[in-house]
Design a protein around this motif. Structure first.
Motif, PDB file in Angstrom:
ATOM      1  N   ARG A 158     -11.061  30.828   7.063  1.00 39.39           N
ATOM      2  CA  ARG A 158     -12.514  30.811   6.811  1.00 39.39           C
ATOM      3  C   ARG A 158     -12.980  32.163   6.249  1.00 39.39           C
ATOM      4  O   ARG A 158     -13.820  32.227   5.357  1.00 39.39           O
ATOM      5  CB  ARG A 158     -13.279  30.540   8.105  1.00 39.39           C
ATOM      6  N   PHE A 159     -12.416  33.250   6.803  1.00 37.77           N
ATOM      7  CA  PHE A 159     -12.810  34.581   6.344  1.00 37.77           C
ATOM      8  C   PHE A 159     -12.384  34.765   4.884  1.00 37.77           C
ATOM      9  O   PHE A 159     -13.160  35.257   4.059  1.00 37.77           O
ATOM     10  CB  PHE A 159     -12.176  35.655   7.237  1.00 37.77           C
ATOM     11  N   GLU A 161     -11.924  32.436   2.687  1.00 39.67           N
ATOM     12  CA  GLU A 161     -12.815  31.571   1.902  1.00 39.67           C
ATOM     13  C   GLU A 161     -14.149  32.281   1.653  1.00 39.67           C
ATOM     14  O   GLU A 161     -14.685  32.252   0.540  1.00 39.67           O
ATOM     15  CB  GLU A 161     -13.118  30.325   2.746  1.00 39.67           C
ATOM     16  N   ALA A 162     -14.677  32.898   2.716  1.00 44.58           N
ATOM     17  CA  ALA A 162     -15.985  33.558   2.606  1.00 44.58           C
ATOM     18  C   ALA A 162     -15.897  34.766   1.667  1.00 44.58           C
ATOM     19  O   ALA A 162     -16.816  35.012   0.878  1.00 44.58           O
ATOM     20  CB  ALA A 162     -16.470  33.980   3.990  1.00 44.58           C
ATOM     21  N   MET A 163     -14.795  35.519   1.744  1.00 44.31           N
ATOM     22  CA  MET A 163     -14.601  36.648   0.825  1.00 44.31           C
ATOM     23  C   MET A 163     -14.584  36.145  -0.615  1.00 44.31           C
ATOM     24  O   MET A 163     -15.232  36.719  -1.498  1.00 44.31           O
ATOM     25  CB  MET A 163     -13.254  37.333   1.108  1.00 44.31           C
ATOM     26  N   ALA A 165     -15.781  33.303  -1.804  1.00 46.30           N
ATOM     27  CA  ALA A 165     -17.088  32.761  -2.202  1.00 46.30           C
ATOM     28  C   ALA A 165     -18.064  33.895  -2.513  1.00 46.30           C
ATOM     29  O   ALA A 165     -18.845  33.809  -3.471  1.00 46.30           O
ATOM     30  CB  ALA A 165     -17.637  31.856  -1.093  1.00 46.30           C
ATOM     31  N   GLY A 166     -17.993  34.959  -1.700  1.00 43.36           N
ATOM     32  CA  GLY A 166     -18.872  36.103  -1.935  1.00 43.36           C
ATOM     33  C   GLY A 166     -18.600  36.745  -3.289  1.00 43.36           C
ATOM     34  O   GLY A 166     -19.527  37.117  -4.021  1.00 43.36           O
ATOM     35  N   GLU A 178     -10.263  33.752  -5.268  1.00 45.23           N
ATOM     36  CA  GLU A 178      -9.415  33.265  -4.171  1.00 45.23           C
ATOM     37  C   GLU A 178      -8.076  34.004  -4.159  1.00 45.23           C
ATOM     38  O   GLU A 178      -7.598  34.416  -3.098  1.00 45.23           O
ATOM     39  CB  GLU A 178      -9.212  31.750  -4.286  1.00 45.23           C
ATOM     40  N   THR A 233     -16.804  32.801  18.494  1.00 50.04           N
ATOM     41  CA  THR A 233     -15.835  31.851  17.927  1.00 50.04           C
ATOM     42  C   THR A 233     -14.651  31.674  18.881  1.00 50.04           C
ATOM     43  O   THR A 233     -14.246  30.545  19.211  1.00 50.04           O
ATOM     44  CB  THR A 233     -15.336  32.381  16.558  1.00 50.04           C
TER      45      THR A 233
END
Ligand SMILES: NC(=O)C1=CN([C@@H]2O[C@H](COP(=O)(O)OP(=O)(O)OC[C@H]3O[C@@H](n4cnc5c(N)ncnc54)[C@H](O)[C@@H]3O)[C@@H](O)[C@H]2O)C=CC1
Ligand SMILES: O=C(O)[C@@H]1CCC=N1
Length: 249
Positions: A158-159, A161-163, A165-166, A178, A233
């Motif tokens: 998830r982290f 993915e978030a990096m 996406a950012g 990615e 979490t």
């Protein structure tokens, strides 16, 4: 998860002719491994239980006559005493692996109350090709282990993915974002594993005074935002592990 462990054992040189996979779901198994829908006759040296915890009561009766030397369970939450009460075996070992065992870079926590050195040796030898293997003496800590290393790859993804996406939101092509995010996390983790200082010091080494990293870390650190989110979490995952233990008793 059973398939990930099996893939690594075969890649590490285990003889597939010595392995029987029991799975009515008929998954793909490595060449040479015997796949059966129900337990065959005979007493295995080791039986690795890799079903969902919620299926334990449904599956246990079919394993009652297998009577393995060592029952290794990877079920999240489910306690050694619960397993011992439901599936006869000379010894029960709990193991908590994680998905990177597929490439021999996982984490496997082990627990047993057996004081038989041979049982411990068998479990250690089985898990050694999968990655970092450590014994946990206090079974109650297994809930924390499930949350940290068992579920952890999911949180790490998830982290990543978030990096990515950012970075894509800042204009980088998504596929490149990615690739860079994965390589950045992989490199940062490898450096941390190889370093004689902890991650907090390494983070400070990346952060030049008055620079870009400090500006970003200030966001993660404001109100301990990152720590709180991650603590919440892991707490949720550990709580779920305890619920699974309770439901299985
Ligand atoms: N997915 C992960 O990263 C991890 C999973 N685990 C544990 O591994 C276990 C399996 O989880 P997953 O692999 O994610 O689930 P999964 O659903 O992918 O695999 C479960 C397997 O059990 C098989 N199965 C169903 N009924 C069966 C029966 N009666 N007899 C034999 N096999 C049967 C299914 O066909 C399937 O292949 C769970 O207990 C989980 O807590 C532990 C650590 C990490
Ligand atoms: O999500 C789960 O329940 C399993 C256990 C640890 C990782 N996956």
């Amino acid at each position: 998860m059973g398939g990930a462990m099996l893939a690594r054992w075969i890649a590490d040189g285990a003889d597939p002719a010595n392995i029987v996979a029991i799975d009515p779901g008929a998954p793909d198994v490595p060449a040479g491994v015997t796949l059966v829908a129900a337990p065959p006759e005979g007493r295995p040296d080791v039986l690795v239980l890799a079903i969902k915890p919620q299926l334990l009561d449904a599956v246990a009766p079919s394993l009652a006559s297998t009577n393995p030397d060592v029952l290794v369970s990877i079920l999240a939450g489910v306690e050694e005493a619960t397993l011992a009460a439901k599936i006869p075996a000379r010894a029960v070992v709990r193991a908590m692996p994680n998905l990177p065992v597929a490439i021999g870079r996982g984490v496997v926590a082990l627990h047993t109350t057996s004081d038989d050195a041979r049982v411990r040796d068998v479990a250690e030898a089985l898990m050694a090709p999968l990655g970092l293997v450590e014994w946990i003496a206090d079974e109650a800590l297994f809930h924390a282990v499930v949350a940290l290393s068992g579920s952890g790859p999911g949180f790490a993804y998830r982290f990543i993915e978030a990096m990515a996406a950012g970075a894509a939101a800042l204009g980088l092509p998504a596929a490149m974002a990615e690739r860079f995010a994965i390589a950045t996390v992989e490199g940062a983790a490898a450096l941390a594993a190889d370093s004689d200082v902890g991650p907090a010091v390494l983070a400070d080494r990346v952060a030049s005074p008055g620079g870009t990293t400090r500006a970003g870390l200030d966001v993660l650190d404001h109100g301990a935002a990152m720590r709180r989110l991650v603590a919440d979490t892991l707490t949720a995952a550990a709580r779920r592990s305890a619920e699974l233990a309770e439901a299985a008793r």
